[in-house]
Design a protein around this motif. Structure first.
Motif, PDB file in Angstrom:
ATOM      1  N   UNK A  30     -20.235   8.173   2.793  1.00 25.22           N
ATOM      2  CA  UNK A  30     -20.939   9.293   3.404  1.00 25.22           C
ATOM      3  C   UNK A  30     -21.208   8.983   4.862  1.00 25.22           C
ATOM      4  N   UNK A  31     -21.114  10.015   5.702  1.00 26.78           N
ATOM      5  CA  UNK A  31     -21.384   9.851   7.127  1.00 26.78           C
ATOM      6  C   UNK A  31     -22.306  10.980   7.583  1.00 26.78           C
ATOM      7  N   UNK A  32     -23.236  10.698   8.519  1.00 29.88           N
ATOM      8  CA  UNK A  32     -24.203  11.723   8.909  1.00 29.88           C
ATOM      9  C   UNK A  32     -23.615  12.803   9.810  1.00 29.88           C
ATOM     10  N   UNK A  33     -24.089  14.022   9.596  1.00 33.11           N
ATOM     11  CA  UNK A  33     -23.779  15.168  10.452  1.00 33.11           C
ATOM     12  C   UNK A  33     -25.114  15.666  11.013  1.00 33.11           C
ATOM     13  N   UNK A  34     -25.316  15.505  12.304  1.00 31.08           N
ATOM     14  CA  UNK A  34     -26.580  15.843  12.940  1.00 31.08           C
ATOM     15  C   UNK A  34     -26.475  17.175  13.690  1.00 31.08           C
ATOM     16  N   UNK A  35     -27.627  17.761  14.082  1.00 29.15           N
ATOM     17  CA  UNK A  35     -27.592  19.068  14.748  1.00 29.15           C
ATOM     18  C   UNK A  35     -26.760  19.122  16.023  1.00 29.15           C
ATOM     19  N   UNK A  36     -26.541  17.967  16.664  1.00 23.69           N
ATOM     20  CA  UNK A  36     -25.706  17.979  17.870  1.00 23.69           C
ATOM     21  C   UNK A  36     -24.221  17.812  17.563  1.00 23.69           C
ATOM     22  N   UNK A  37     -23.885  17.759  16.276  1.00 24.93           N
ATOM     23  CA  UNK A  37     -22.484  17.655  15.863  1.00 24.93           C
ATOM     24  C   UNK A  37     -21.829  19.027  15.920  1.00 24.93           C
ATOM     25  N   UNK A  74     -28.879   6.545  10.043  1.00 21.70           N
ATOM     26  CA  UNK A  74     -27.578   5.891   9.879  1.00 21.70           C
ATOM     27  C   UNK A  74     -26.627   6.223  11.017  1.00 21.70           C
ATOM     28  N   UNK A  75     -25.884   5.222  11.399  1.00 20.26           N
ATOM     29  CA  UNK A  75     -24.729   5.406  12.281  1.00 20.26           C
ATOM     30  C   UNK A  75     -23.531   4.795  11.562  1.00 20.26           C
ATOM     31  N   UNK A  76     -22.513   5.572  11.328  1.00 23.71           N
ATOM     32  CA  UNK A  76     -21.360   5.056  10.606  1.00 23.71           C
ATOM     33  C   UNK A  76     -21.293   5.636   9.208  1.00 23.71           C
ATOM     34  N   UNK A  77     -21.043   4.786   8.212  1.00 21.91           N
ATOM     35  CA  UNK A  77     -20.840   5.233   6.843  1.00 21.91           C
ATOM     36  C   UNK A  77     -21.717   4.437   5.883  1.00 21.91           C
ATOM     37  N   UNK A  78     -21.950   5.015   4.703  1.00 25.21           N
ATOM     38  CA  UNK A  78     -22.694   4.343   3.651  1.00 25.21           C
ATOM     39  C   UNK A  78     -22.047   4.672   2.318  1.00 25.21           C
ATOM     40  N   UNK A  79     -22.001   3.689   1.424  1.00 24.31           N
ATOM     41  CA  UNK A  79     -21.412   3.883   0.094  1.00 24.31           C
ATOM     42  C   UNK A  79     -22.499   3.679  -0.956  1.00 24.31           C
TER      43      UNK A  79
END
Length: 376
Positions: free
Chosen positions: A56-63, A89-94
């Motif tokens: 999973x990777x974050x999608x923020x309002x500035x994306x 988080x920056x990057x990915x997490x499993x």
């Protein structure tokens, strides 16, 4: 509200209506009025598909396209591993998701199926981001909505978003499975988490003639939405509504850790009447859960072959199935014979014409939860 936001809300309402989820004017007005993106200001996680574990990777309002994504009819994960939010988080997490903003089509379908009327008091179990709560407040008024969330952080973020949008329901941090007796009796109860067993406290806190809407299933992860009517004798019953509905399980009803596996070379062995492949089907798996409500399902490769396991950790019973030359062999151990029970129920269900899950009914009493089906 910007013109773009207004157009996105209108587009969402039209999509939900076209798909049959949005059916009445009061809920259309709610969808058009409640800004879903305000409940996703903290961002959400996007799934990254690959050959390995899900990442999973974050999608923020500035994306780019964040706002547009907020108004798609899709569920958006907002918490991972019980504590991690997109901004952490920056990057990915499993790790496994633990909270989400449910797809609007399902949220609205459930509010429609709840059959609320003006003046009804509703208990919502699972505040989540607060978007569903806001829809309820818009339809019924702040004083008629009580929402319980087990996670203080999730509840706090939802409360902030709700207040910013002008909604002030009664928010409670606590175990939603216990309901919330202080504002009972309720006319309606709606749960946005999955259940293995319906809490009797909800029945006690709902007036006779009131309705409880909840998704029920099991640890093999087949589930369906049920609508129960509460009766004067303290029981509740009603039909499953169909549609293969699923939610993250309420945390207190999550399956127990499997721990150390049993010795799969022991146990009684026989030729199976049904193979493990039958429970790949959603409806058949639901029937198997009725037969073996404490069983979990896993597969493992051992000695060059795949073994399909059903394990009831609490009872200590297990069944292991393997296929050889087109035949299925089952070995079973522990105090109960899990696969015997599964075969019995599935074959009875097939004799009844394999009725779909909207032909199933549930009855809950102080002593038990019973699921039955009608002939197809």
């Amino acid at each position: 509200m910007t013109k773009a936001e207004e157009e996105l809300r209108l587009r969402l309402a039209r999509t939900l209506a076209a798909n049959g989820h949005l059916r009445t004017q009061p809920w259309w007005d709610a969808v058009e009025s409640v800004p879903r993106h305000e409940f996703l200001r903290g961002g959400f996680f996007d799934r990254i598909d690959g050959d390995g574990p899900t990442a999973w990777t974050p999608i923020m309002p500035d994306t780019p396209l964040w706002l547009e994504r907020c108004y798609e009819d899709e569920s958006l994960v907002t918490q991972i591993a019980g504590t991690i939010t997109p901004g952490d988080l920056r990057g990915e997490i499993m790790r496994a998701p633990t909270s989400s903003s449910t797809m609007p089509g399902l949220v609205v379908r459930m509010w429609e199926d709840l059959q609320v009327e003006d003046g009804h008091r509703v208990l919502e179990v699972g505040t989540g981001t607060g978007y569903s709560t806001a829809l309820g407040c818009h339809r019924l008024g702040n004083d008629h909505v009580v929402s319980v969330e087990v996670d203080p952080g999730v509840s706090g973020r939802a409360g902030t978003a709700l207040a910013q949008c002008g909604y002030r329901p009664h928010l409670v941090v606590g175990d939603g499975l216990a309901g919330y007796a202080d504002y009972a009796p309720y006319d309606r109860v709606i749960a946005t988490c999955g259940l293995v067993s319906l809490p009797y406290a909800w029945i006690q806190q709902t007036r006779p003639g009131g309705i409880i809407l909840a998704t029920l299933g099991g640890w093999m992860f087949s589930s369906e939405l049920a609508r129960l009517t509460v009766h004067k004798d303290g029981t509740a019953s009603g039909p499953f509504l169909g549609g293969q509905i699923s939610f993250m399980l309420a945390r207190p009803q999550a399956p127990p850790p499997l721990g150390l596996l049993p010795n799969l070379d022991e146990g009684e062995e026989r030729l199976a009447a049904l193979g493990a492949d039958v429970i790949n089907d959603w409806d058949t798996r639901f029937v198997a859960q009725v037969a073996a409500p404490g069983a979990q399902r896993i597969s493992l490769d051992r000695d060059g072959r795949t073994e399909h396991l059903l394990i009831d950790v609490t009872e200590g019973s297990w069944a292991a199935l393997t296929e050889s030359d087109g035949r299925w062999i089952v070995r079973q151990g522990g105090p109960a014979r899990i696969w015997d029970d599964v075969e019995t129920y599935v074959l009875l269900w097939r004799e009844a014409g394999s009725p779909t899950l909207d032909k199933f009914e549930i009855t809950v009493t102080p002593e038990e939860q019973r699921i039955t089906w009608q002939k197809a």
